[in-house]
Design an enzyme around this catalytic site. Structure first.
Site, PDB file in Angstrom:
ATOM      1  N   ARG A 176     -56.074  13.974  26.596  1.00 21.18           N
ATOM      2  CA  ARG A 176     -54.844  13.477  26.637  1.00 21.18           C
ATOM      3  C   ARG A 176     -53.786  14.809  27.162  1.00 21.18           C
ATOM      4  O   ARG A 176     -52.907  14.816  27.933  1.00 21.18           O
ATOM      5  CB  ARG A 176     -54.002  13.126  25.322  1.00 21.18           C
ATOM      6  CG  ARG A 176     -54.571  11.527  25.140  1.00 21.18           C
ATOM      7  CD  ARG A 176     -54.267  11.251  23.723  1.00 21.18           C
ATOM      8  NE  ARG A 176     -52.949  11.393  22.919  1.00 21.18           N
ATOM      9  CZ  ARG A 176     -52.765  11.717  21.758  1.00 21.18           C
ATOM     10  NH1 ARG A 176     -53.706  11.595  20.796  1.00 21.18           N
ATOM     11  NH2 ARG A 176     -51.301  11.795  21.262  1.00 21.18           N
ATOM     12  N   ARG A 220     -54.533   7.591  13.765  1.00 20.79           N
ATOM     13  CA  ARG A 220     -54.367   6.951  15.153  1.00 20.79           C
ATOM     14  C   ARG A 220     -55.342   7.111  15.871  1.00 20.79           C
ATOM     15  O   ARG A 220     -55.925   8.172  16.008  1.00 20.79           O
ATOM     16  CB  ARG A 220     -52.941   7.429  15.874  1.00 20.79           C
ATOM     17  CG  ARG A 220     -51.849   6.922  16.635  1.00 20.79           C
ATOM     18  CD  ARG A 220     -50.706   7.493  17.092  1.00 20.79           C
ATOM     19  NE  ARG A 220     -51.113   8.207  18.447  1.00 20.79           N
ATOM     20  CZ  ARG A 220     -50.196   8.556  19.310  1.00 20.79           C
ATOM     21  NH1 ARG A 220     -49.007   8.777  18.520  1.00 20.79           N
ATOM     22  NH2 ARG A 220     -50.564   9.062  20.605  1.00 20.79           N
ATOM     23  N   LYS A 260     -42.048  14.876  20.243  1.00 18.94           N
ATOM     24  CA  LYS A 260     -41.255  13.888  20.805  1.00 18.94           C
ATOM     25  C   LYS A 260     -40.699  13.060  19.953  1.00 18.94           C
ATOM     26  O   LYS A 260     -39.597  12.753  19.661  1.00 18.94           O
ATOM     27  CB  LYS A 260     -41.823  13.402  22.141  1.00 18.94           C
ATOM     28  CG  LYS A 260     -42.222  14.267  23.131  1.00 18.94           C
ATOM     29  CD  LYS A 260     -42.923  13.761  24.417  1.00 18.94           C
ATOM     30  CE  LYS A 260     -44.138  12.727  24.180  1.00 18.94           C
ATOM     31  NZ  LYS A 260     -45.292  13.738  23.855  1.00 18.94           N
ATOM     32  N   ARG A 315     -51.940  14.796  11.779  1.00 21.62           N
ATOM     33  CA  ARG A 315     -51.509  13.389  11.876  1.00 21.62           C
ATOM     34  C   ARG A 315     -52.687  12.255  11.890  1.00 21.62           C
ATOM     35  O   ARG A 315     -52.785  11.222  11.241  1.00 21.62           O
ATOM     36  CB  ARG A 315     -50.618  13.185  13.280  1.00 21.62           C
ATOM     37  CG  ARG A 315     -50.236  12.064  13.239  1.00 21.62           C
ATOM     38  CD  ARG A 315     -49.355  11.595  14.414  1.00 21.62           C
ATOM     39  NE  ARG A 315     -49.933  11.631  15.696  1.00 21.62           N
ATOM     40  CZ  ARG A 315     -49.786  11.870  16.927  1.00 21.62           C
ATOM     41  NH1 ARG A 315     -48.454  11.678  17.152  1.00 21.62           N
ATOM     42  NH2 ARG A 315     -50.512  11.862  17.875  1.00 21.62           N
ATOM     43  N   ARG A 322     -44.486   9.520  33.121  1.00 20.48           N
ATOM     44  CA  ARG A 322     -45.462  10.401  32.527  1.00 20.48           C
ATOM     45  C   ARG A 322     -46.259  10.810  33.734  1.00 20.48           C
ATOM     46  O   ARG A 322     -47.191  11.548  33.867  1.00 20.48           O
ATOM     47  CB  ARG A 322     -46.536   9.356  32.080  1.00 20.48           C
ATOM     48  CG  ARG A 322     -46.973  10.199  30.863  1.00 20.48           C
ATOM     49  CD  ARG A 322     -47.456   8.887  29.992  1.00 20.48           C
ATOM     50  NE  ARG A 322     -48.268   9.781  28.818  1.00 20.48           N
ATOM     51  CZ  ARG A 322     -47.771   9.796  27.554  1.00 20.48           C
ATOM     52  NH1 ARG A 322     -46.582   9.366  27.480  1.00 20.48           N
ATOM     53  NH2 ARG A 322     -48.574  10.228  26.264  1.00 20.48           N
TER      54      ARG A 322
HETATM   55  P1  AP5 Z   1     -45.014  13.777  17.293  1.00 25.20           P
HETATM   56  O1  AP5 Z   1     -43.637  13.808  16.840  1.00 25.20           O
HETATM   57  O2  AP5 Z   1     -45.708  12.335  16.707  1.00 25.20           O
HETATM   58  O3  AP5 Z   1     -45.506  14.083  18.511  1.00 25.20           O
HETATM   59  P2  AP5 Z   1     -45.320  13.481  19.986  1.00 25.20           P
HETATM   60  O4  AP5 Z   1     -44.679  14.293  21.044  1.00 25.20           O
HETATM   61  O5  AP5 Z   1     -44.627  12.182  19.725  1.00 25.20           O
HETATM   62  O6  AP5 Z   1     -47.135  13.167  20.034  1.00 25.20           O
HETATM   63  P3  AP5 Z   1     -47.600  11.814  20.656  1.00 25.20           P
HETATM   64  O7  AP5 Z   1     -49.116  12.115  20.354  1.00 25.20           O
HETATM   65  O8  AP5 Z   1     -46.859  10.605  20.266  1.00 25.20           O
HETATM   66  O9  AP5 Z   1     -47.438  12.075  22.407  1.00 25.20           O
HETATM   67  P4  AP5 Z   1     -48.281  11.324  23.478  1.00 25.20           P
HETATM   68  O10 AP5 Z   1     -47.270  11.765  24.358  1.00 25.20           O
HETATM   69  O11 AP5 Z   1     -49.753  11.755  23.519  1.00 25.20           O
HETATM   70  O12 AP5 Z   1     -48.441   9.816  22.838  1.00 25.20           O
HETATM   71  P5  AP5 Z   1     -47.754   8.449  23.336  1.00 25.20           P
HETATM   72  O13 AP5 Z   1     -47.361   7.654  22.094  1.00 25.20           O
HETATM   73  O14 AP5 Z   1     -46.591   8.701  24.144  1.00 25.20           O
HETATM   74  O15 AP5 Z   1     -45.661  14.883  16.158  1.00 25.20           O
HETATM   75  C1  AP5 Z   1     -47.095  15.243  16.114  1.00 25.20           C
HETATM   76  C2  AP5 Z   1     -47.557  15.631  14.833  1.00 25.20           C
HETATM   77  O16 AP5 Z   1     -46.678  16.867  14.709  1.00 25.20           O
HETATM   78  C3  AP5 Z   1     -46.858  14.721  13.482  1.00 25.20           C
HETATM   79  O17 AP5 Z   1     -47.752  14.773  12.656  1.00 25.20           O
HETATM   80  C4  AP5 Z   1     -45.535  15.329  13.113  1.00 25.20           C
HETATM   81  O18 AP5 Z   1     -45.148  15.273  11.826  1.00 25.20           O
HETATM   82  C5  AP5 Z   1     -45.821  17.005  13.470  1.00 25.20           C
HETATM   83  N1  AP5 Z   1     -44.766  17.721  14.019  1.00 25.20           N
HETATM   84  C6  AP5 Z   1     -43.705  17.145  14.633  1.00 25.20           C
HETATM   85  N2  AP5 Z   1     -42.811  18.523  14.910  1.00 25.20           N
HETATM   86  C7  AP5 Z   1     -43.447  19.321  14.025  1.00 25.20           C
HETATM   87  C8  AP5 Z   1     -42.697  20.748  13.738  1.00 25.20           C
HETATM   88  N3  AP5 Z   1     -41.721  21.186  14.395  1.00 25.20           N
HETATM   89  N4  AP5 Z   1     -43.320  21.317  12.964  1.00 25.20           N
HETATM   90  C9  AP5 Z   1     -44.681  20.901  12.173  1.00 25.20           C
HETATM   91  N5  AP5 Z   1     -45.338  19.739  12.442  1.00 25.20           N
HETATM   92  C10 AP5 Z   1     -44.458  18.862  13.475  1.00 25.20           C
HETATM   93  O19 AP5 Z   1     -48.801   7.568  24.379  1.00 25.20           O
HETATM   94  C11 AP5 Z   1     -50.000   7.349  23.533  1.00 25.20           C
HETATM   95  C12 AP5 Z   1     -50.916   6.542  24.806  1.00 25.20           C
HETATM   96  O20 AP5 Z   1     -50.251   5.692  25.357  1.00 25.20           O
HETATM   97  C13 AP5 Z   1     -51.107   7.384  26.147  1.00 25.20           C
HETATM   98  O21 AP5 Z   1     -52.148   8.561  25.700  1.00 25.20           O
HETATM   99  C14 AP5 Z   1     -51.275   6.411  26.945  1.00 25.20           C
HETATM  100  O22 AP5 Z   1     -52.486   5.881  26.974  1.00 25.20           O
HETATM  101  C15 AP5 Z   1     -50.337   5.370  26.650  1.00 25.20           C
HETATM  102  N6  AP5 Z   1     -48.944   5.537  27.326  1.00 25.20           N
HETATM  103  C16 AP5 Z   1     -47.885   5.935  26.557  1.00 25.20           C
HETATM  104  N7  AP5 Z   1     -46.706   5.874  27.609  1.00 25.20           N
HETATM  105  C17 AP5 Z   1     -47.499   5.787  28.768  1.00 25.20           C
HETATM  106  C18 AP5 Z   1     -46.594   5.893  30.020  1.00 25.20           C
HETATM  107  N8  AP5 Z   1     -45.435   5.921  30.458  1.00 25.20           N
HETATM  108  N9  AP5 Z   1     -47.817   5.544  31.142  1.00 25.20           N
HETATM  109  C19 AP5 Z   1     -48.889   5.231  30.789  1.00 25.20           C
HETATM  110  N10 AP5 Z   1     -49.422   5.266  29.549  1.00 25.20           N
HETATM  111  C20 AP5 Z   1     -48.777   5.526  28.625  1.00 25.20           C
HETATM  112 MG    MG Z   2     -44.832  10.153  20.035  1.00 27.77          MG
END
Ligand code: AP5
Ligand code: MG
Length: 192
Positions: free
Chosen positions: A144, A133, A13, A127, A88
C-alpha cells in the site's frame, strides 16, 4: 468547504476526518469505508473489490468513480464534504474535477498529512492488533505504501500546481493535528 485529505496509509486521514466533519459540519466521504461496507454486505461490487483490497492494490477507477458519484448525488453534500482516499491517481483526479465542474462545486483545498514511514508502520501495527483490518498485514502495508508513492503522490503535486495544496505535519496529539489542519484552511471558509 470541499476538502480533499491526502496522506499515506495510516497517516491519520480517517481519524482527523472524524473531528473535522463535526468542526466544519460537512460529511466525511471515505472510498475505503464505502468499499469495506460493500465487501461486508457481500454485494457483487464488494466481491470484486475484496481480492484487490486484500492485496493492497487499487480497485478499478470505474468501480470507485461509480460509488463516489452515487455518494455525491446525496443531499447532504450541498454544504461541502471531506474526501478521504479519493482521488488516488491522476485519472481519478481528472474524473473528480470533471464531476465537480459539472455540479459547479470545485475542490477548495487539499491537505496532505505528512508522517514518517517508521511511525506509519507502528500505527498500522497498533490498528491491526486492535481492529484486524485484513489489509493491515506487514506485507500488504508495504505494498500500500509503494502504491501510494507511485500513484497518489502525483495527485499531491497536481493540487500543488493549482495552488491548492497545504502540507500538514501529522505527528503528535490528535487535537494538535486537527488544529494544524484547521489553521491551514482558507480563513473565510473555515466555518462555511
Ligand atoms: P487512520 O486515521 O486510520 O489513518 P488513514 O490515513 O485513514 O489510514 P488508512 O489505512 O485508512 O488509509 P488507506 O489510504 O490505506 O486506506 P483506505 O481505507 O483509503 O490512522 C491509522 C492508525 O493510526 C489508527 O489506529 C489511528 O488510531 C492511529 N492514529 C491516527 N492519528 C494518530 C496520531 N496523531 N497519533 C497516534 N496515532 C494516530 O483504502 C483501503 C483500500 O481500499 C486501498 O488499499 C484500495 O484497495 C481501496 N481503495 C480505497 N479508495 C480507493 C480509490 N479511490 N481507488 C481505488 N482503490 C481504493
Ligand atoms: Mg482510513
Amino acid at each position: 468547504m470541499r476538502l480533499v485529505l491526502l496522506g499515506a496509509p495510516g497517516s491519520g486521514k480517517g481519524t482527523q476526518a472524524d473531528f473535522l466533519k463535526a468542526e466544519l459540519r460537512v460529511p466525511h466521504i471515505s472510498t475505503g469505508d464505502l468499499l469495506r461496507a460493500a465487501v461486508k454486505a457481500g454485494t457483487p461490487l464488494g466481491l470484486k473489490a475484496k481480492t484487490v483490497m486484500d492485496a493492497g492494490q487499487l480497485v478499478s477507477d470505474d468501480i470507485v468513480l461509480g460509488m463516489l458519484e452515487e455518494r455525491l448525488s446525496q443531499g447532504d453534500v450541498r454544504s461541502g464534504f471531506i474526501l478521504d482516499g479519493y482521488p488516488r491517481n491522476l485519472a481519478q483526479c481528472e474524473a473528480l474535477e470533471k464531476l465537480l465542474a459539472r455540479i459547479g462545486q470545485p475542490i477548495d483545498i487539499a491537505i496532505k498529512l505528512e508522517v514518517p514511514s517508521e511511525l506509519i508502520v507502528e500505527r498500522i501495527a497498533g490498528r491491526a492488533a486492535a481492529q484486524g483490518r485484513v489489509d493491515d498485514t506487514p506485507e500488504t502495508v508495504r505494498e500500500r505504501l509503494r502504491v501510494y508513492a507511485e500513484q497518489t503522490e502525483p495527485v499531491a503535486s497536481h493540487f500543488a500546481r493549482q495552488g491548492k495544496l497545504q502540507v500538514v505535519d501529522g505527528v503528535g496529539e490528535l487535537a494538535d493535528v486537527t488544529g494544524r489542519i484547521l489553521a491551514a484552511l482558507p480563513p473565510e471558509r473555515a466555518s462555511a
